[in-house]
Design a protein around this motif. Structure first.
Motif, PDB file in Angstrom:
ATOM      1  N   SER A 137     -87.639   0.127 -10.047  1.00  0.00           N
ATOM      2  CA  SER A 137     -86.955  -0.026 -11.414  1.00  0.00           C
ATOM      3  C   SER A 137     -88.393  -0.204 -12.212  1.00  0.00           C
ATOM      4  O   SER A 137     -88.256   0.270 -13.701  1.00  0.00           O
ATOM      5  CB  SER A 137     -86.095  -0.895 -11.625  1.00  0.00           C
ATOM      6  OG  SER A 137     -86.545  -2.106 -11.566  1.00  0.00           O
ATOM      7  N   TYR A 141     -89.563   2.202 -15.370  1.00  0.00           N
ATOM      8  CA  TYR A 141     -89.909   1.750 -16.565  1.00  0.00           C
ATOM      9  C   TYR A 141     -91.234   2.073 -17.109  1.00  0.00           C
ATOM     10  O   TYR A 141     -91.310   2.619 -18.440  1.00  0.00           O
ATOM     11  CB  TYR A 141     -89.490   0.139 -16.627  1.00  0.00           C
ATOM     12  CG  TYR A 141     -89.882  -0.787 -17.877  1.00  0.00           C
ATOM     13  CD1 TYR A 141     -89.282  -0.472 -19.033  1.00  0.00           C
ATOM     14  CD2 TYR A 141     -90.932  -1.375 -18.070  1.00  0.00           C
ATOM     15  CE1 TYR A 141     -89.545  -0.952 -20.377  1.00  0.00           C
ATOM     16  CE2 TYR A 141     -91.230  -2.145 -19.141  1.00  0.00           C
ATOM     17  CZ  TYR A 141     -90.445  -1.842 -20.313  1.00  0.00           C
ATOM     18  OH  TYR A 141     -90.884  -2.696 -21.373  1.00  0.00           O
ATOM     19  N   MET A 153     -84.818   4.989 -19.805  1.00  0.00           N
ATOM     20  CA  MET A 153     -85.161   4.303 -18.595  1.00  0.00           C
ATOM     21  C   MET A 153     -86.427   3.147 -19.247  1.00  0.00           C
ATOM     22  O   MET A 153     -86.901   2.354 -18.688  1.00  0.00           O
ATOM     23  CB  MET A 153     -86.125   4.856 -17.641  1.00  0.00           C
ATOM     24  CG  MET A 153     -85.136   5.999 -16.962  1.00  0.00           C
ATOM     25  SD  MET A 153     -84.108   5.197 -15.761  1.00  0.00           S
ATOM     26  CE  MET A 153     -83.065   6.697 -15.105  1.00  0.00           C
ATOM     27  N   LEU A 162     -84.247  -3.907 -16.170  1.00  0.00           N
ATOM     28  CA  LEU A 162     -83.977  -2.372 -16.557  1.00  0.00           C
ATOM     29  C   LEU A 162     -82.340  -2.088 -16.456  1.00  0.00           C
ATOM     30  O   LEU A 162     -81.505  -2.301 -15.877  1.00  0.00           O
ATOM     31  CB  LEU A 162     -84.627  -1.420 -15.534  1.00  0.00           C
ATOM     32  CG  LEU A 162     -84.440   0.130 -15.802  1.00  0.00           C
ATOM     33  CD1 LEU A 162     -85.062   0.386 -17.137  1.00  0.00           C
ATOM     34  CD2 LEU A 162     -84.860   0.906 -14.605  1.00  0.00           C
ATOM     35  N   MET A 164     -79.588   0.600 -16.525  1.00  0.00           N
ATOM     36  CA  MET A 164     -79.537   1.631 -16.056  1.00  0.00           C
ATOM     37  C   MET A 164     -77.883   1.847 -16.576  1.00  0.00           C
ATOM     38  O   MET A 164     -76.847   1.578 -15.946  1.00  0.00           O
ATOM     39  CB  MET A 164     -79.485   1.786 -14.634  1.00  0.00           C
ATOM     40  CG  MET A 164     -80.914   1.295 -13.924  1.00  0.00           C
ATOM     41  SD  MET A 164     -82.171   2.422 -14.039  1.00  0.00           S
ATOM     42  CE  MET A 164     -81.703   3.490 -12.696  1.00  0.00           C
TER      43      MET A 164
END
Length: 165
Positions: A137, A141, A153, A162, A164
């Motif tokens: 993640s 990012y 993202m 993050l 999602m």
């Protein structure tokens, strides 16, 4: 167990088991050297140290400290564990079909030894999966911030996780 001279079916537990029964490398040093492949594989997640460098407040202090602790952790968790197990059970009396950790706990009389070890292994696997999710993640990012991944993202929660969707 070692200090009190715990008796096993292979004899009495003692640090002497480390050099008796053929010494340190009774079948040659090749097996010892090849085992480092597994040790290195276990530490392939070290890239997380570099990945988190951008997220720590004092990377110049934290990152070298984390990297310098790796050899200490290998010595404690791999070599230390082997030394303790082989002091309790000589290497030639350990059943290769069973976990040496289970054999030690079972030798003490802990009936749930296999379950305890399975819990530890499953917890470690879950932790490894969590690290993988974290690193992936953060990578996505970073790619998004550079314009190499979708803008969606780039969204983080209030806790900097993050988002999602």
């Amino acid at each position: 167990m070692i200090i009190r001279g715990f008796s096993t079916n292979a004899g009495v537990s003692s640090f002497a088991n480390l050099w008796n029964h053929g010494g340190w490398f009774p079948n040659g040093a090749g097996g010892f050297i090849l085992s480092f492949q597994m040790v290195v594989f276990a530490f392939t997640g070290i890239e997380l140290v570099g990945l988190t460098a951008g997220e720590t407040e004092d990377p110049e202090h934290v990152i070298p400290k984390a990297i310098n602790n790796i050899p200490i952790r290998i010595i404690i968790f791999y070599i230390g564990a082997l030394a303790i197990i082989m002091s309790i059970y000589p290497w030639n009396s350990i059943n290769p079909d069973k976990s040496p950790f289970v054999q030690v706990f079972a030798g003490v009389g802990i009936a749930a030894a296999a379950s305890i070890i399975n819990f530890v292994v499953l917890t470690s696997a879950a932790s490894a999966c969590n690290s993988g999710i974290f690193s992936t993640s953060r990578m996505v990012y970073s790619l998004s911030k550079e314009g190499n991944a979708p803008d969606s993202m780039r969204k983080l929660t209030s806790h900097k996780v993050l988002l999602m969707l």
